[in-house]
Design an enzyme around this catalytic site. Structure first.
Site, PDB file in Angstrom:
ATOM      1  N   SER A   4      -9.508   1.828   3.170  1.00  0.00           N
ATOM      2  CA  SER A   4      -8.653   2.551   2.251  1.00  0.00           C
ATOM      3  C   SER A   4      -7.649   1.677   1.495  1.00  0.00           C
ATOM      4  O   SER A   4      -7.048   2.144   0.535  1.00  0.00           O
ATOM      5  CB  SER A   4      -7.896   3.650   3.015  1.00  0.00           C
ATOM      6  OG  SER A   4      -7.042   3.076   3.972  1.00  0.00           O
ATOM      7  N   LYS A  42       0.851  -1.198   0.000  1.00  0.00           N
ATOM      8  CA  LYS A  42       0.000   0.000   0.000  1.00  0.00           C
ATOM      9  C   LYS A  42       0.885   1.246   0.000  1.00  0.00           C
ATOM     10  O   LYS A  42       1.904   1.283   0.695  1.00  0.00           O
ATOM     11  CB  LYS A  42      -0.886  -0.043   1.246  1.00  0.00           C
ATOM     12  CG  LYS A  42      -1.901   1.085   1.372  1.00  0.00           C
ATOM     13  CD  LYS A  42      -2.746   0.885   2.640  1.00  0.00           C
ATOM     14  CE  LYS A  42      -3.802   1.960   2.821  1.00  0.00           C
ATOM     15  NZ  LYS A  42      -4.620   1.728   4.040  1.00  0.00           N
ATOM     16  N   SER A  85      -9.440  -0.473   7.375  1.00  0.00           N
ATOM     17  CA  SER A  85      -8.938  -0.308   6.003  1.00  0.00           C
ATOM     18  C   SER A  85      -8.317  -1.541   5.364  1.00  0.00           C
ATOM     19  O   SER A  85      -8.059  -1.541   4.167  1.00  0.00           O
ATOM     20  CB  SER A  85      -7.929   0.829   5.951  1.00  0.00           C
ATOM     21  OG  SER A  85      -8.622   2.040   5.877  1.00  0.00           O
TER      22      SER A  85
HETATM   23  N1  GLN Z   1     -13.098   4.097   6.929  1.00  0.00           N
HETATM   24  C1  GLN Z   1     -12.073   4.371   7.890  1.00  0.00           C
HETATM   25  C2  GLN Z   1     -11.724   5.835   7.837  1.00  0.00           C
HETATM   26  O1  GLN Z   1     -12.056   6.433   6.873  1.00  0.00           O
HETATM   27  C3  GLN Z   1     -10.888   3.522   7.560  1.00  0.00           C
HETATM   28  C4  GLN Z   1      -9.597   4.114   7.962  1.00  0.00           C
HETATM   29  C5  GLN Z   1      -8.409   3.182   7.925  1.00  0.00           C
HETATM   30  O2  GLN Z   1      -8.457   2.084   8.464  1.00  0.00           O
HETATM   31  N2  GLN Z   1      -7.296   3.705   7.413  1.00  0.00           N
HETATM   32  O3  GLN Z   1     -11.153   6.384   8.729  1.00  0.00           O
END
Ligand code: GLN
Length: 487
Positions: free
Chosen positions: A144, A69, A168
């Protein structure tokens, strides 16, 4: 065939297969990466963990291609975090987790797309690339870590790294139908992970096969001098006993009919395999999202203060003075969602008002942790949904059904099942549990701290009844080669 030739061919396979799905922001093998010395032959062809006969036993190997990532540092690769702010940044160093895998023979083959700084649930909050769900291009891959999930689902890589601050890894894994592990907080070093909300996040693994996910986790976990919050997982995984009792949530959880049916079905499969099912109640569930977004935005506002356009990152064309330089850099290079969260975080932390929001959220966090400690006295793991819906339509997909759409607020409210593990620092694993309406389904197993090995064991058991499936458009590397390489 030489190593270089087969690598080039492998990269050509990824490039070809990823044209429409957009999992990757960068596809490349950088000479001089730590793995180059360790990998032999074709990295895509060696089964993980295989070692030549003889003694002494060699250290565990993972001679596999690896996608990372793009908020995790790998020397020589870009480190954009999905943001215009860092679009041209090339990382001068490698994250500890990646370095450990490279030393075991893994080869980084590219960087995957994400929501800007990890903020989002659909990999739509980024100006740098468009990722779609490999099962249906009108739908999101989740986020994400949407790029990592889509890359694994398309069989472009057997394993990919992601980060999980509030779901995420697990949510895109569920949306794309792959395994996704969020480890216990601290078991994987955060050195080289670009910070979003430091007290919540951890680097984890997405993979097509639970054995590979487990091996990858074992290789990259453990204390690291570069991260003071890192710890060694206890050797027996905290408890040597096998999992017997699985907790399940009852009542109206606000799930779509497909997800609700799949939850019941997964429970039945576990029961049929001999697990005792015990209903549990998570009374704190409704406070999870407010607590998460208060803490995450507060930490984000502090962590993202470093992007000021001075030392690195986006620099405005012209500024009259240093203040204007900083203001222009931040207002021109951060996206809308990132700005919203910085503002929210600044708001909840503003002087004299911390008690109203931030301190309250920390108290809720303690309550969540305590409630889960109680529950784990009675059950070994909890089986729960990852997300109340399957993958939802992309904002710019015209053909997709309107009823399935989720706006940005609904997406945040839907994080209630995933954020629990982050607030309580617990390990949780998404397992693929079938298909409905042509899109994947996934459930998560959440256990007490350091119970990763138990989660793997249950997932392996489930995989016998609910094996992973791949979209018809996907093709594995050996198949692609046998077919003459896309020609
Ligand atoms: N949906 C969560 C957010 O927007 C996911 C974030 C993550 O795990 N990086 O904060």
């Amino acid at each position: 065939m030489t190593d270089t030739e087969s690598l080039e061919e492998y990269l050509a396979f990824i490039r070809h297969q990823d044209r429409e799905t957009g999992s990757f922001l960068e596809i490349a093998v950088r000479p001089g990466a730590a793995g180059a010395a360790g990998a032999t032959g074709d990295p895509a062809e060696h089964p993980a963990g295989e070692s030549p006969e003889g003694s002494p036993p060699p250290p565990p190997r993972l001679p596999l291609p690896l996608a990372v990532k793009d908020n995790i540092a790998v020397r020589g690769y870009r480190l954009t975090c999905g943001s215009s702010m860092l679009e041209n940044l090339v990382s001068p160093y490698t994250a500890t987790a990646v370095e450990r895998l490279e030393r075991a023979g893994a080869r980084v083959v590219g960087k995957t797309n994400l929501d800007e700084f990890g903020m989002g649930s659909a990999t739509e909050n980024t100006p740098l690339g468009r990722t779609v769900n490999p099962w249906n291009h009108d739908f999101v891959a989740g986020g994400s870590s949407g790029g990592s999930a889509a890359a694994v689902a398309q069989q472009l890589v057997p394993v990919a790294l992601g980060s999980d601050t509030g779901g995420s890894i697990r949510q895109p894994a569920a949306f794309c139908g792959v395994y996704g592990l969020k480890p216990t907080y601290g078991t994987v070093s955060r050195y080289g992970l670009v910070a979003y909300a430091s007290s919540l996040e951890v680097i984890g693994v997405l993979g097509a096969d639970i054995g590979t996910v487990a091996r990858t986790y074992r290789l990259m976990s453990g204390v690291d001098g570069m991260d003071h919050s890192s710890v060694d997982p206890p050797p027996d995984g905290g408890s040597p006993d096998p999992v017997r009792t699985v907790g399940v949530l009852r009542g109206d959880l606000g799930l779509t009919p497909e997800v609700a049916r799949n939850y019941a079905e997964t429970e039945q499969v576990l029961q049929a395999r001999g697990y005792r099912i015990k209903p549990v109640e998570l009374t704190t569930l409704e406070y999870v999202v407010p607590a998460y977004y208060t803490i995450a935005t507060a930490e984000a506002s502090a962590n993202l203060a470093r992007y000021n356009g001075v030392r690195y990152g986006y620099r405005p064309d012209y500024a009259e003075n240093p203040e204007e330089l900083v203001r222009k850099a931040r207002s021109e290079a951060f996206g809308r969602e990132v700005k919203l969260r910085i503002l929210l975080g600044t708001y909840v932390l503003r002087s004299g008002f911390q008690d109203q929001y931030y301190t309250q959220a920390q108290k809720i966090r303690t309550l969540i942790r305590r409630e889960l400690e109680q529950i784990y006295r009675e059950v070994d793991v909890i089986l729960m949904p990852v997300f109340p819906t399957q993958a939802f339509p992309r904002a710019d997909a015209e053909g997709a059904p309107a009823f399935a759409r989720l706006d940005e607020f609904q997406q945040k409210v839907a994080d209630r099942f995933t954020c629990t593990a982050n607030l309580a620092a617990l390990p949780a694993l998404t397992v693929p549990t079938g298909l409905a309406r042509g899109l994947p389904l996934g459930m998560q197993l959440m256990g007490p701290a350091f119970s990763e090995e138990r989660l793997f064991a249950v997932a392996e058991d489930l995989a016998r009844e609910m094996p992973i499936q791949f979209p018809r458009s996907s093709i594995s590397w050996p198949e692609w080669r046998a077919a003459g390489g896309g020609s």
